[in-house]
Structure formats: C-alpha cells, structure tokens
Scaffold this motif. Structure first.
Motif, mmCIF file in Angstrom:
data_model
loop_
_atom_site.group_PDB
_atom_site.id
_atom_site.type_symbol
_atom_site.label_atom_id
_atom_site.label_comp_id
_atom_site.label_asym_id
_atom_site.label_seq_id
_atom_site.Cartn_x
_atom_site.Cartn_y
_atom_site.Cartn_z
ATOM 1 N N ASP A 135 0.810 -1.329 0.339
ATOM 2 C CA ASP A 135 0.054 -0.240 -0.625
ATOM 3 C C ASP A 135 0.528 1.392 0.029
ATOM 4 O O ASP A 135 0.327 2.134 -0.375
ATOM 5 N N MET A 136 2.135 1.502 0.798
ATOM 6 C CA MET A 136 2.842 2.413 0.587
ATOM 7 C C MET A 136 3.633 1.879 1.108
ATOM 8 O O MET A 136 4.520 0.813 1.757
ATOM 9 N N MET A 137 5.291 2.883 0.836
ATOM 10 C CA MET A 137 6.515 2.343 0.667
ATOM 11 C C MET A 137 7.693 3.332 0.993
ATOM 12 O O MET A 137 7.423 4.795 0.167
ATOM 13 N N TRP A 138 7.842 3.628 1.786
ATOM 14 C CA TRP A 138 8.632 4.589 2.536
ATOM 15 C C TRP A 138 10.098 4.786 3.576
ATOM 16 O O TRP A 138 10.363 3.673 4.113
ATOM 17 N N SER A 139 11.139 5.894 3.679
ATOM 18 C CA SER A 139 12.159 4.953 4.351
ATOM 19 C C SER A 139 12.192 7.208 4.864
ATOM 20 O O SER A 139 11.635 7.872 4.739
ATOM 21 N N ASP A 140 12.811 7.125 6.425
ATOM 22 C CA ASP A 140 12.890 7.795 7.224
ATOM 23 C C ASP A 140 13.264 9.158 6.856
ATOM 24 O O ASP A 140 14.003 10.486 7.418
ATOM 25 N N HIS A 141 14.526 8.883 5.834
ATOM 26 C CA HIS A 141 15.124 9.976 4.594
ATOM 27 C C HIS A 141 14.650 10.718 4.413
ATOM 28 O O HIS A 141 14.912 11.823 3.500
ATOM 29 N N ARG A 142 12.995 10.324 3.777
ATOM 30 C CA ARG A 142 12.381 11.484 2.641
ATOM 31 C C ARG A 142 11.326 11.785 3.172
ATOM 32 O O ARG A 142 10.650 11.369 3.676
ATOM 33 N N ALA A 143 10.993 13.127 2.426
ATOM 34 C CA ALA A 143 9.942 13.563 3.262
ATOM 35 C C ALA A 143 8.166 12.877 2.666
ATOM 36 O O ALA A 143 7.891 13.497 2.814
ATOM 37 N N VAL A 144 8.638 12.458 1.731
ATOM 38 C CA VAL A 144 7.572 12.105 0.749
ATOM 39 C C VAL A 144 7.259 10.367 0.236
ATOM 40 O O VAL A 144 8.582 9.446 0.778
ATOM 41 N N PRO A 145 7.029 9.909 0.167
ATOM 42 C CA PRO A 145 6.830 8.262 0.276
ATOM 43 C C PRO A 145 7.819 7.753 -1.489
ATOM 44 O O PRO A 145 7.513 8.436 -1.917
ATOM 45 N N ALA A 146 7.942 6.294 -1.517
ATOM 46 C CA ALA A 146 8.559 6.415 -2.597
ATOM 47 C C ALA A 146 7.239 6.726 -3.495
ATOM 48 O O ALA A 146 6.411 5.869 -3.042
ATOM 49 N N ASP A 281 -2.023 23.365 -30.883
ATOM 50 C CA ASP A 281 -1.281 24.510 -31.997
ATOM 51 C C ASP A 281 0.193 25.020 -31.468
ATOM 52 O O ASP A 281 1.114 25.488 -32.053
ATOM 53 N N GLY A 282 1.108 23.474 -31.002
ATOM 54 C CA GLY A 282 2.700 23.427 -31.384
ATOM 55 C C GLY A 282 2.868 24.189 -30.276
ATOM 56 O O GLY A 282 3.878 24.681 -29.540
ATOM 57 N N TYR A 283 2.047 24.501 -29.469
ATOM 58 C CA TYR A 283 2.167 25.870 -27.536
ATOM 59 C C TYR A 283 1.506 24.160 -27.250
ATOM 60 O O TYR A 283 0.500 22.955 -26.633
ATOM 61 N N LYS A 284 2.171 24.381 -25.239
ATOM 62 C CA LYS A 284 1.741 23.196 -24.465
ATOM 63 C C LYS A 284 1.278 24.338 -23.382
ATOM 64 O O LYS A 284 1.680 25.530 -23.052
ATOM 65 N N TYR A 285 -0.150 23.583 -22.787
ATOM 66 C CA TYR A 285 -0.374 24.223 -22.132
ATOM 67 C C TYR A 285 -1.339 22.871 -21.200
ATOM 68 O O TYR A 285 -1.111 22.248 -21.230
ATOM 69 N N ASP A 286 -1.019 23.155 -19.285
ATOM 70 C CA ASP A 286 -1.043 22.298 -18.324
ATOM 71 C C ASP A 286 -2.709 22.814 -17.789
ATOM 72 O O ASP A 286 -3.618 23.272 -17.881
ATOM 73 N N TYR A 287 -3.023 21.874 -16.567
ATOM 74 C CA TYR A 287 -4.020 21.880 -16.726
ATOM 75 C C TYR A 287 -4.543 22.156 -15.158
ATOM 76 O O TYR A 287 -5.514 22.093 -14.528
ATOM 77 N N GLY A 288 -3.579 23.039 -14.964
ATOM 78 C CA GLY A 288 -2.974 23.529 -13.579
ATOM 79 C C GLY A 288 -2.453 22.884 -12.480
ATOM 80 O O GLY A 288 -2.196 22.512 -12.939
ATOM 81 N N ASP A 289 -2.568 23.395 -11.011
ATOM 82 C CA ASP A 289 -1.518 22.719 -9.760
ATOM 83 C C ASP A 289 -1.847 21.544 -9.679
ATOM 84 O O ASP A 289 -1.274 20.632 -9.873
ATOM 85 N N LEU A 290 -3.386 21.201 -9.666
ATOM 86 C CA LEU A 290 -3.641 19.692 -9.332
ATOM 87 C C LEU A 290 -2.987 18.901 -10.245
ATOM 88 O O LEU A 290 -2.924 17.579 -10.122
ATOM 89 N N TRP A 291 -3.064 19.114 -11.680
ATOM 90 C CA TRP A 291 -2.328 18.328 -12.238
ATOM 91 C C TRP A 291 -1.150 18.090 -13.243
ATOM 92 O O TRP A 291 -0.749 17.303 -13.834
ATOM 93 N N ASP A 292 -0.397 19.360 -12.631
ATOM 94 C CA ASP A 292 0.800 19.724 -13.451
ATOM 95 C C ASP A 292 1.666 18.443 -13.810
ATOM 96 O O ASP A 292 1.811 18.311 -14.550
ATOM 97 N N ARG A 293 2.385 18.293 -12.453
ATOM 98 C CA ARG A 293 3.625 16.873 -12.544
ATOM 99 C C ARG A 293 3.355 16.480 -11.037
ATOM 100 O O ARG A 293 2.415 16.454 -9.779
ATOM 101 N N TYR A 294 3.148 14.964 -11.577
ATOM 102 C CA TYR A 294 3.869 14.157 -10.600
ATOM 103 C C TYR A 294 4.407 13.111 -10.631
ATOM 104 O O TYR A 294 4.566 12.211 -11.764
ATOM 105 N N ASP A 295 5.535 13.111 -10.183
ATOM 106 C CA ASP A 295 7.135 12.316 -10.448
ATOM 107 C C ASP A 295 7.501 11.539 -9.405
ATOM 108 O O ASP A 295 7.097 11.883 -8.323
ATOM 109 N N ILE A 296 8.983 11.453 -9.272
ATOM 110 C CA ILE A 296 9.978 10.952 -8.190
ATOM 111 C C ILE A 296 10.731 11.264 -7.786
ATOM 112 O O ILE A 296 11.621 10.868 -6.848
ATOM 113 N N GLU A 297 10.251 12.875 -7.676
ATOM 114 C CA GLU A 297 11.862 13.641 -7.572
ATOM 115 C C GLU A 297 11.772 14.024 -6.100
ATOM 116 O O GLU A 297 10.812 14.415 -5.550
ATOM 117 N N ASP A 298 12.142 14.652 -5.309
ATOM 118 C CA ASP A 298 11.888 15.448 -4.358
ATOM 119 C C ASP A 298 11.188 16.664 -4.155
ATOM 120 O O ASP A 298 10.997 17.136 -5.275
#
Length: 298
Positions: A135-146, A281-298
């Motif tokens: 369900d969830m995996m994490w270490s005490d060295h990072r502020a967010v779960p893996a 048309d060659g330009y990128k638009y995001d969907y707002g803050d809630l949809w912008d990005r979700y990645d594995i970086e800190d």
C-alpha cells in the motif's frame, strides 16, 4: 464449519459435505476480502536495505564470468549487481564461491584488468510471506513516500540512470524468489544501509480446521456462513433459499463496507505519469496545479 453444517441441518459426520462447506467458506472469505481495503488486513513490515559494497579491488578477464577479489568479502552477495568502475556494463552475480571469488551470470565483455575499483549492490528484496499488495513504502530519510511504478518504468529508470545513488524513490513488484516469495525492486542504488518501511495488505489464507478463524472481526463473520449456505442451497436445487442467503451475504458485505471510522482514509486521485500536458497548435498548456506534475523527484 460445525455452525454452518448445523444451519444447513446436515450431519457433521458427512465428511464429503463438510469439505464442500470448507471450500465454500474459503471462496466467500476471499470474495469478501477483495471488496475493499479492509483495516483488519493491513500490516506493517520493514526491509533492511543494504548499502553498496566497494571494499578492495577486483581482477576481471575478457570473455570470462569469473571475478577475483583482493581484500574483498563477496560472501552472501549472490543475485546482487556488479559493475567495474569506468565501464558501462552491469552484470548480475550468479553465484559466490568464496570471499574473493564470484561468478557473473554472463561473461565479462570489458578489457582484462586487475586492481580495478568496482561496485556491488542489491536492489531486489523479499517481502513478507503474507503479503498480497503493497500500500505504501517509505524511508525516514525522505519527506514523501517512494513512488510505485510498473516493471517497464523501472527498467527505463535503470537504463536511463543505472548508477544513481540515494534512498528509495521508486519501487515495483512482479518478481518472485526461487522459494516463491514475492519481491520488490527499488531505485536508485542504495548509498548506504537504511530501513525501508512499508504497509501492505495481507494475503487470505485458507481456513481448514474448525478452530481456524478469519482475519475479519467477529461482527462480520456470519457473512461467511450466509455465503456458504447460499452455495449449498444452490447446489441442492433450491434457488429461493439460495437467493435469500445470498441477499444476507451481500447485505453484510455492504454494511461492513459502510462502517467508516473517523480515521479511515478517503479515496484520492493519483497522477502517476511524470507530466500531464496538452499539446495545441505547437504550444503546451497545463491543466492547473492539481494536474501539472507528479513525479519521483524530491
């Protein structure tokens, strides 16, 4: 089982029917368990992550799978990964003959050399033998779960950045040990020894003896009796009685699912892909803050 047999007005001495009731109860127990992430099936465990090993030096020979160490302790490092510094290819350790000798799963393709620096690391760990799903995996060295990712995404990460080090930022399952235990693969390469915690859902184990108890609380257990009686009456050609018990079973599952506590987590939408973008048309638009990005970086 005795309760269920008595409710069906069948003698407990009928071992053939008793075994059928055992099968029906186990089927309903598994069916009940997959209806929701029940709190009584949640458990916790911790993995002892091993840091990378670089002690001593090694000698390698082109087209040979044997690696000879000097001042090394290779013991216990079968199925680890091996890499000679300043050479790109990574090899799995097939077996370890001694503290100073190991065999690679494939022959070494680099140049023959000695007194070479190297790195050995482990990225695959066996999970608790009762696990059904992490369900969830994490270490005490990072502020967010893996971040959980698929096996192919993990391969892409390891290909793109195979020697990056740090605490677990991504994990995937899908591998099994030779003993049949489920395994987890973590990324990046561990930079030191640390603990990796995880919550998981337990696997349902078949009930056998009359004294065996399911994980669910007492208040819901008679749902298994209702379900087994529904199966029994259907097998006996009594669909009316079968439907009556089926309705009781379904009602009990529904009541259990609606029994919400104040500390229960609510469903959340997770955007797994690194970027959610729309091209127009060659330009990128995001969907707002809630949809912008979700990645594995800190």
């Amino acid at each position: 089982y005795t309760v269920t047999m008595n409710a069906a007005k069948q003698p407990t001495s009928n071992t053939t029917l008793l075994n059928r009731f055992k099968d029906w109860i186990n089927i309903r127990n598994r069916d009940f368990s997959i209806q929701k992430k029940w709190p009584w099936l949640l458990a916790y465990d911790v993995l002892a992550i091993v840091g990378e090993y670089t002690t001593g030096t090694v000698a390698v020979t082109n087209a040979s799978a044997t690696v000879t160490g000097t001042s090394t302790v290779f013991t216990g490092k079968a199925n680890y990964w091996f890499k000679v510094d300043n050479y790109d290819e990574i090899y799995e350790v097939s077996s370890v003959a001694s503290a100073t000798s190991l065999t690679l799963a494939d022959v070494y393709n680099g140049a023959t050399g000695s007194a070479l620096s190297y790195t050995i690391w482990k990225d695959t760990y066996e999970l608790a033998n009762t696990i059904e799903e992490i369900d969830m995996m994490w270490s005490d060295h990072r502020a967010v779960p893996a971040t959980p990712i698929g096996p192919n995404k993990m391969k892409e990460l390891k290909l793109r950045d195979p020697t990056s080090t740090g605490k677990a930022r991504a994990w995937t399952t899908g591998r099994w040990s030779s003993d049949g235990d489920r395994q987890v693969v973590v990324w990046p390469v561990p930079d030191e020894a640390y603990n990796l915690h995880y919550y998981y859902s337990k696997r349902i184990v078949n009930l056998s003896a009359d004294t065996d108890e399911p994980d669910m609380p007492q208040i819901y257990r008679h749902a298994l009796v209702y379900g087994a009686l529904a199966e029994f009456h259907m097998s006996e050609g009594d669909p009316t009685a079968a439907q009556a018990y089926e309705n009781k079973y379904v009602d009990m599952v529904r009541r259990a699912a609606n029994d919400i506590e104040q500390t229960d987590d609510y469903p959340q939408l997770k955007i797994i892909e690194t970027w959610r973008r729309k091209q127009l048309d060659g330009y990128k638009y995001d969907y707002g803050d809630l949809w912008d990005r979700y990645d594995i970086e800190d």
